[in-house]
Scaffold this motif. Structure first.
Motif, short mmCIF file in Angstrom:
data_model
loop_
_atom_site.label_atom_id
_atom_site.label_comp_id
_atom_site.label_asym_id
_atom_site.label_seq_id
_atom_site.Cartn_x
_atom_site.Cartn_y
_atom_site.Cartn_z
N GLN A 83 35.44 30.62 37.06
CA GLN A 83 36.07 30.72 38.37
C GLN A 83 36.66 29.36 38.75
OE1 GLN A 83 33.40 31.46 41.71
NE2 GLN A 83 34.87 32.93 42.52
N ASP A 84 37.96 29.34 38.95
CA ASP A 84 38.67 28.12 39.29
C ASP A 84 39.71 28.47 40.35
OD1 ASP A 84 41.30 26.37 38.61
OD2 ASP A 84 39.48 25.21 38.18
N GLY A 85 39.96 27.57 41.25
CA GLY A 85 40.94 27.82 42.31
C GLY A 85 42.33 28.14 41.78
N GLY A 86 42.62 27.77 40.55
CA GLY A 86 43.92 28.05 39.96
C GLY A 86 43.96 29.31 39.12
N ASN A 87 42.91 30.13 39.16
CA ASN A 87 42.93 31.37 38.38
C ASN A 87 44.17 32.19 38.72
OD1 ASN A 87 40.44 30.65 37.31
ND2 ASN A 87 39.36 32.44 38.06
N LYS A 88 44.77 32.78 37.71
CA LYS A 88 46.01 33.54 37.90
C LYS A 88 45.84 34.70 38.87
CE LYS A 88 47.93 32.10 33.55
NZ LYS A 88 48.22 32.42 32.16
N VAL A 89 44.70 35.35 38.85
CA VAL A 89 44.49 36.48 39.76
C VAL A 89 44.51 36.00 41.21
CG1 VAL A 89 41.94 36.45 39.74
CG2 VAL A 89 43.17 38.61 40.11
N TYR A 90 43.96 34.81 41.48
CA TYR A 90 43.98 34.28 42.84
C TYR A 90 45.39 33.90 43.25
CZ TYR A 90 38.93 33.75 41.97
OH TYR A 90 37.62 33.96 41.65
N MET A 91 46.16 33.34 42.32
CA MET A 91 47.53 32.93 42.63
C MET A 91 48.43 34.15 42.86
SD MET A 91 47.47 29.63 42.83
CE MET A 91 45.90 29.98 43.63
N ALA A 92 48.09 35.27 42.24
CA ALA A 92 48.85 36.50 42.49
C ALA A 92 48.55 37.03 43.89
CB ALA A 92 48.51 37.56 41.44
N ILE A 93 47.31 36.92 44.31
CA ILE A 93 46.90 37.45 45.61
C ILE A 93 47.33 36.53 46.75
CG2 ILE A 93 44.89 38.03 47.04
CD1 ILE A 93 43.48 38.78 44.36
N GLU A 100 40.27 25.89 49.47
CA GLU A 100 39.46 25.20 50.47
C GLU A 100 38.73 26.13 51.42
OE1 GLU A 100 38.96 21.83 50.52
OE2 GLU A 100 40.10 21.84 48.65
N ASP A 101 38.75 27.42 51.16
CA ASP A 101 38.02 28.36 52.01
C ASP A 101 37.19 29.29 51.12
OD1 ASP A 101 39.67 30.52 51.12
OD2 ASP A 101 41.14 30.05 52.66
N ASP A 102 36.50 30.23 51.73
CA ASP A 102 35.61 31.10 50.97
C ASP A 102 36.22 32.46 50.63
OD1 ASP A 102 35.58 32.24 53.46
OD2 ASP A 102 33.42 32.17 53.72
N THR A 103 37.54 32.54 50.61
CA THR A 103 38.23 33.81 50.34
C THR A 103 37.72 34.51 49.09
OG1 THR A 103 40.24 33.02 51.44
CG2 THR A 103 40.50 34.87 49.93
N PHE A 104 37.48 33.77 48.02
CA PHE A 104 37.13 34.38 46.74
C PHE A 104 35.69 34.07 46.29
CE2 PHE A 104 41.82 33.86 46.58
CZ PHE A 104 42.14 35.21 46.60
N LEU A 139 21.34 33.61 31.90
CA LEU A 139 22.75 33.22 31.91
C LEU A 139 22.89 31.72 32.09
CD1 LEU A 139 23.98 36.07 34.27
CD2 LEU A 139 24.42 35.90 31.81
N GLU A 140 23.89 31.16 31.44
CA GLU A 140 24.27 29.78 31.71
C GLU A 140 25.09 29.84 32.99
OE1 GLU A 140 26.74 27.04 29.09
OE2 GLU A 140 25.39 28.03 27.67
N ALA A 141 24.71 29.08 34.00
CA ALA A 141 25.42 29.14 35.28
C ALA A 141 25.59 27.72 35.81
CB ALA A 141 24.67 30.00 36.28
N ASP A 142 26.83 27.36 36.09
CA ASP A 142 27.14 26.02 36.56
C ASP A 142 28.20 26.08 37.66
OD1 ASP A 142 25.60 24.27 34.66
OD2 ASP A 142 26.81 25.40 33.22
N LEU A 143 28.22 25.04 38.45
CA LEU A 143 29.29 24.87 39.43
C LEU A 143 30.51 24.29 38.76
CD1 LEU A 143 27.50 23.43 42.60
CD2 LEU A 143 28.58 25.68 42.34
N LEU A 144 31.66 24.65 39.26
CA LEU A 144 32.93 24.11 38.77
C LEU A 144 32.93 22.61 38.98
CD1 LEU A 144 35.81 24.62 37.73
CD2 LEU A 144 36.47 24.92 40.10
#
Length: 144
Positions: A83-93, A100-104, A139-144
């Protein structure tokens, strides 16, 4: 939908978006590939001001992804979610989303149950307790 359905029934729509990112944009096994301009031309009658910036989700695009069926047969292909702020699915939406917000932000991780080969998640907007809960599931789980 029932658990034996041919499509995955997601508890968290933002988790589903992360799966769409992996299957559609990274692995290219979920098709057709979403093309924003084509979708807008066919489904949105109003003009959108791309020059002025689109900082809120485009409702029709968000609804498209929320309704998009994810075949259960693709679940085994998901091994990693990033999960990254630049994910293509987010840029499409939200084409000019700044992250900078909690939209996703994902709030319900029960959807991990659908993905038996999922090994790692890189996330934003979650706390250490959530990461530890995911780690306790193996699961391996980390913050971006």
């Amino acid at each position: 939908m029932a658990e034996n359905s041919e499509y995955i029934d997601f508890a968290d729509p933002n988790f589903k978006l992360l799966v769409i990112e992996e299957l559609m944009y990274n692995q290219r096994v979920l098709s057709p590939m979403f093309e924003l301009q084509e979708f807008l031309a066919a489904n949105v009658e109003r003009e959108l001001d791309f020059a002025g910036g689109i900082y809120e989700p485009i409702p029709e695009v968000l609804e498209h992804f929320h309704k998009l069926p994810i075949p259960r047969e693709l679940a085994d292909k998901v091994e990693e979610l990033y999960q990254d702020g630049g994910n293509k699915v987010y840029m499409a939406i939200t084409p000019q989303w700044d992250g900078e917000d909690d939209t996703f932000v994902i709030t319900d991780f029960s959807d991990t149950q659908h993905f038996p080969n999922l090994q790692s998640l890189t996330l934003f907007g979650v706390d250490e307790a959530t990461l530890e809960a995911l780690r306790s599931k193996g699961l391996e789980a980390d913050l971006l």
